[in-house]
Motif scaffolding. Structure first.
Motif, PDB file in Angstrom:
ATOM      1  N   LEU A 149       1.833   9.243  18.506  1.00 40.25           N
ATOM      2  CA  LEU A 149       2.144  10.247  19.534  1.00 40.25           C
ATOM      3  C   LEU A 149       2.121  11.669  18.972  1.00 40.25           C
ATOM      4  CD1 LEU A 149       5.113   8.418  21.311  1.00 40.25           C
ATOM      5  CD2 LEU A 149       2.652   8.108  21.638  1.00 40.25           C
ATOM      6  N   MET A 150       1.186  11.958  18.076  1.00 37.75           N
ATOM      7  CA  MET A 150       1.133  13.261  17.434  1.00 37.75           C
ATOM      8  C   MET A 150      -0.066  14.105  17.828  1.00 37.75           C
ATOM      9  SD  MET A 150      -0.625  14.993  14.752  1.00 37.75           S
ATOM     10  CE  MET A 150      -1.345  13.723  13.729  1.00 37.75           C
ATOM     11  N   VAL A 151      -1.267  13.511  17.907  1.00 38.77           N
ATOM     12  CA  VAL A 151      -2.474  14.336  17.895  1.00 38.77           C
ATOM     13  C   VAL A 151      -2.600  15.253  19.116  1.00 38.77           C
ATOM     14  CG1 VAL A 151      -3.728  12.697  16.446  1.00 38.77           C
ATOM     15  CG2 VAL A 151      -3.960  12.553  18.926  1.00 38.77           C
ATOM     16  N   ASN A 152      -1.927  14.916  20.231  1.00 35.14           N
ATOM     17  CA  ASN A 152      -2.044  15.781  21.400  1.00 35.14           C
ATOM     18  C   ASN A 152      -1.005  16.896  21.387  1.00 35.14           C
ATOM     19  OD1 ASN A 152      -0.706  13.199  21.718  1.00 35.14           O
ATOM     20  ND2 ASN A 152       0.041  13.959  23.664  1.00 35.14           N
ATOM     21  N   PHE A 153      -0.158  16.980  20.355  1.00 34.37           N
ATOM     22  CA  PHE A 153       0.840  18.042  20.292  1.00 34.37           C
ATOM     23  C   PHE A 153       0.690  18.917  19.051  1.00 34.37           C
ATOM     24  CE2 PHE A 153       2.992  15.032  23.180  1.00 34.37           C
ATOM     25  CZ  PHE A 153       3.166  15.884  24.245  1.00 34.37           C
ATOM     26  N   VAL A 154      -0.522  19.009  18.526  1.00 34.36           N
ATOM     27  CA  VAL A 154      -0.802  19.930  17.428  1.00 34.36           C
ATOM     28  C   VAL A 154      -1.800  20.970  17.915  1.00 34.36           C
ATOM     29  CG1 VAL A 154      -0.328  18.265  15.601  1.00 34.36           C
ATOM     30  CG2 VAL A 154      -2.626  18.410  16.542  1.00 34.36           C
ATOM     31  N   SER A 155      -1.889  22.073  17.191  1.00 28.72           N
ATOM     32  CA  SER A 155      -2.756  23.165  17.636  1.00 28.72           C
ATOM     33  C   SER A 155      -4.236  22.818  17.495  1.00 28.72           C
ATOM     34  CB  SER A 155      -2.444  24.437  16.841  1.00 28.72           C
ATOM     35  OG  SER A 155      -2.625  24.218  15.445  1.00 28.72           O
ATOM     36  N   ASP A 156      -4.578  21.933  16.554  1.00 29.39           N
ATOM     37  CA  ASP A 156      -5.979  21.575  16.325  1.00 29.39           C
ATOM     38  C   ASP A 156      -6.039  20.084  16.006  1.00 29.39           C
ATOM     39  OD1 ASP A 156      -8.577  21.154  15.329  1.00 29.39           O
ATOM     40  OD2 ASP A 156      -8.713  23.184  14.528  1.00 29.39           O
ATOM     41  N   ARG A 157      -6.278  19.259  17.013  1.00 30.97           N
ATOM     42  CA  ARG A 157      -6.252  17.808  16.817  1.00 30.97           C
ATOM     43  C   ARG A 157      -7.383  17.327  15.922  1.00 30.97           C
ATOM     44  NH1 ARG A 157      -7.524  18.924  22.077  1.00 30.97           N
ATOM     45  NH2 ARG A 157      -9.569  18.261  22.857  1.00 30.97           N
ATOM     46  N   LEU A 158      -8.556  17.942  16.014  1.00 27.81           N
ATOM     47  CA  LEU A 158      -9.661  17.531  15.154  1.00 27.81           C
ATOM     48  C   LEU A 158      -9.330  17.813  13.693  1.00 27.81           C
ATOM     49  CD1 LEU A 158     -12.487  16.441  14.704  1.00 27.81           C
ATOM     50  CD2 LEU A 158     -13.397  18.725  15.182  1.00 27.81           C
ATOM     51  N   LEU A 159      -8.752  18.968  13.417  1.00 24.08           N
ATOM     52  CA  LEU A 159      -8.363  19.286  12.047  1.00 24.08           C
ATOM     53  C   LEU A 159      -7.290  18.318  11.564  1.00 24.08           C
ATOM     54  CD1 LEU A 159      -8.485  21.062   9.562  1.00 24.08           C
ATOM     55  CD2 LEU A 159      -6.900  22.656  10.678  1.00 24.08           C
ATOM     56  N   ALA A 160      -6.339  17.965  12.429  1.00 21.79           N
ATOM     57  CA  ALA A 160      -5.276  17.042  12.031  1.00 21.79           C
ATOM     58  C   ALA A 160      -5.842  15.678  11.643  1.00 21.79           C
ATOM     59  CB  ALA A 160      -4.256  16.901  13.152  1.00 21.79           C
ATOM     60  N   VAL A 161      -6.742  15.133  12.462  1.00 23.05           N
ATOM     61  CA  VAL A 161      -7.312  13.822  12.141  1.00 23.05           C
ATOM     62  C   VAL A 161      -8.232  13.927  10.923  1.00 23.05           C
ATOM     63  CG1 VAL A 161      -8.632  11.864  13.015  1.00 23.05           C
ATOM     64  CG2 VAL A 161      -7.095  13.097  14.542  1.00 23.05           C
ATOM     65  N   SER A 162      -8.930  15.050  10.779  1.00 28.27           N
ATOM     66  CA  SER A 162      -9.762  15.272   9.589  1.00 28.27           C
ATOM     67  C   SER A 162      -8.907  15.316   8.328  1.00 28.27           C
ATOM     68  CB  SER A 162     -10.552  16.572   9.734  1.00 28.27           C
ATOM     69  OG  SER A 162     -11.449  16.520  10.822  1.00 28.27           O
ATOM     70  N   GLU A 163      -7.720  15.924   8.416  1.00 26.56           N
ATOM     71  CA  GLU A 163      -6.800  15.936   7.285  1.00 26.56           C
ATOM     72  C   GLU A 163      -6.310  14.525   6.968  1.00 26.56           C
ATOM     73  OE1 GLU A 163      -4.865  18.751   5.179  1.00 26.56           O
ATOM     74  OE2 GLU A 163      -7.042  18.558   5.239  1.00 26.56           O
ATOM     75  N   MET A 164      -6.065  13.729   7.994  1.00 26.92           N
ATOM     76  CA  MET A 164      -5.682  12.338   7.759  1.00 26.92           C
ATOM     77  C   MET A 164      -6.779  11.605   6.993  1.00 26.92           C
ATOM     78  SD  MET A 164      -3.901  11.529  11.482  1.00 26.92           S
ATOM     79  CE  MET A 164      -3.611   9.781  11.158  1.00 26.92           C
ATOM     80  N   ARG A 165      -8.020  11.835   7.389  1.00 27.68           N
ATOM     81  CA  ARG A 165      -9.135  11.208   6.671  1.00 27.68           C
ATOM     82  C   ARG A 165      -9.225  11.732   5.237  1.00 27.68           C
ATOM     83  NH1 ARG A 165     -13.373  13.279   5.052  1.00 27.68           N
ATOM     84  NH2 ARG A 165     -13.262  15.052   6.482  1.00 27.68           N
ATOM     85  N   ARG A 166      -9.016  13.023   5.033  1.00 31.25           N
ATOM     86  CA  ARG A 166      -9.148  13.617   3.695  1.00 31.25           C
ATOM     87  C   ARG A 166      -8.184  12.999   2.689  1.00 31.25           C
ATOM     88  NH1 ARG A 166      -6.392  17.025   0.683  1.00 31.25           N
ATOM     89  NH2 ARG A 166      -4.922  17.605   2.342  1.00 31.25           N
ATOM     90  N   GLY A 223       0.812  -1.204   0.000  1.00 33.39           N
ATOM     91  CA  GLY A 223       0.000   0.000   0.000  1.00 33.39           C
ATOM     92  C   GLY A 223       0.853   1.265   0.000  1.00 33.39           C
ATOM     93  N   ASP A 224       0.215   2.375  -0.316  1.00 34.27           N
ATOM     94  CA  ASP A 224       0.830   3.690  -0.196  1.00 34.27           C
ATOM     95  C   ASP A 224       0.505   4.241   1.184  1.00 34.27           C
ATOM     96  OD1 ASP A 224       1.826   3.825  -2.901  1.00 34.27           O
ATOM     97  OD2 ASP A 224      -0.232   4.181  -3.562  1.00 34.27           O
ATOM     98  N   TRP A 225       1.532   4.517   1.982  1.00 31.38           N
ATOM     99  CA  TRP A 225       1.381   4.917   3.372  1.00 31.38           C
ATOM    100  C   TRP A 225       1.763   6.381   3.576  1.00 31.38           C
ATOM    101  CZ3 TRP A 225       0.937   1.665   8.014  1.00 31.38           C
ATOM    102  CH2 TRP A 225       0.705   0.310   7.741  1.00 31.38           C
ATOM    103  N   LEU A 226       1.117   6.987   4.584  1.00 27.14           N
ATOM    104  CA  LEU A 226       1.510   8.301   5.074  1.00 27.14           C
ATOM    105  C   LEU A 226       1.612   8.233   6.591  1.00 27.14           C
ATOM    106  CD1 LEU A 226       2.014  11.366   4.649  1.00 27.14           C
ATOM    107  CD2 LEU A 226      -0.462  11.697   4.930  1.00 27.14           C
ATOM    108  N   ASP A 227       2.760   8.675   7.120  1.00 24.68           N
ATOM    109  CA  ASP A 227       3.003   8.737   8.568  1.00 24.68           C
ATOM    110  C   ASP A 227       3.016  10.211   8.966  1.00 24.68           C
ATOM    111  OD1 ASP A 227       3.871   8.554  11.178  1.00 24.68           O
ATOM    112  OD2 ASP A 227       5.777   7.582  10.722  1.00 24.68           O
TER     113      ASP A 227
END
Length: 268
Positions: free
Chosen positions: A112-129, A41-45
């Protein structure tokens, strides 16, 4: 930067590896096994840090391609040294604004990323996008509210005994949503489907007290940042307090545990 985060520091990849990366290394293989990815698969970390999760992906998942993205040049340099594979590329960028077209990846992960960004909901939404339809989107974070990082819990307990204001800097207070229900809600609000959350545990064995203490003096991460901000006298008080309260085996080693929450879903 808010007051609680003023001791966070994320530039030195070597220091981070000594403090946290070596323990993320224990969790990452168990995490990628749990998400059950298809090969090639094509992965993004996202928020790849010093490359522990990327390294586990290459070792265990046979990716067709892998891109790791992180805002820290110091972390990216460490990741490039660690993960040497023609299928892998590391680039600079922000989790809240991923520089990739929609539906670009078969598996999108983060450690270990989502709790150290300014907007965790936006970050996970971008992952989904950027995930293709039906693709796996998954991440893991430490169980801070449940005391899941025992060496960190010991540090902050000793710090608060000496300085009650240290309580405001502890991850359990800063990240109260890092629970099974809180993380499931985050994934759901980001638009993921088929959400599952599991606990992933590992041992953290420190050779001796110096192996435990030294990473806290290096300044990378909330607890080390707080430690580095102390006066020499206050730092020595904290060191002495910890030395007396930690659990030791007969050989002088310090056996502790870590627990992370793994979260997985799929892009609808």
């Amino acid at each position: 930067m808010n007051e609680a985060s003023r001791h966070d520091a994320w530039q030195s990849g070597g220091n981070y590896d000594n403090y946290m990366g070596r323990w993320s290394r224990r969790i990452a293989p168990r995490f990628v096994e749990w998400i059950e990815p298809a090969p090639r698969g094509d992965w993004l970390d996202v928020g790849c840090g010093t490359g522990e999760l990327s390294n586990a992906i290459v070792a265990h998942c046979d990716p067709k391609s892998l891109i790791g993205i992180d805002p820290s040049d110091g972390f990216l340099s460490k990741a490039r040294d660690k993960v040497r594979d023609d299928r892998v590329d590391f680039v600079a960028g922000q989790a809240e604004k991923l520089p990739f077209p929609s539906e670009s990846f078969d598996v999108v992960v983060s450690g270990l990323m989502v709790n150290f960004v300014s907007d965790r909901l936006l970050a996970v939404s971008e992952m989904r996008r950027v995930a293709r339809r039906g693709a796996t989107v998954a991440f893991y974070v430490w169980d801070y509210p449940g005391g899941g990082v025992e060496f960190m819990r010991a540090f902050w307990a000793a710090a608060v005994d000496l300085d009650p204001t240290a309580r405001d800097f502890g991850e359990d207070k800063r990240f109260p949503y890092c629970t099974r229900d809180g993380l499931a809600a985050l994934a759901e609000n980001a638009g993921l489907a088929g959400i599952d959350v599991t606990a992933i545990e590992a041992q953290t064995l420190f050779r001796d007290f110096d192996d435990f203490w030294r990473p806290f003096t290096l300044g990378t991460g909330p607890a080390p940042g707080y430690c580095a901000s102390l006066s020499p006298g206050a730092r020595e008080q904290l060191r002495s307090r910890l030395r007396t309260v930690l659990p030791y085996d007969r050989d002088g080693s310090i056996p502790l545990k870590v627990r992370a929450w793994g979260v997985r879903g799929r892009a609808p």
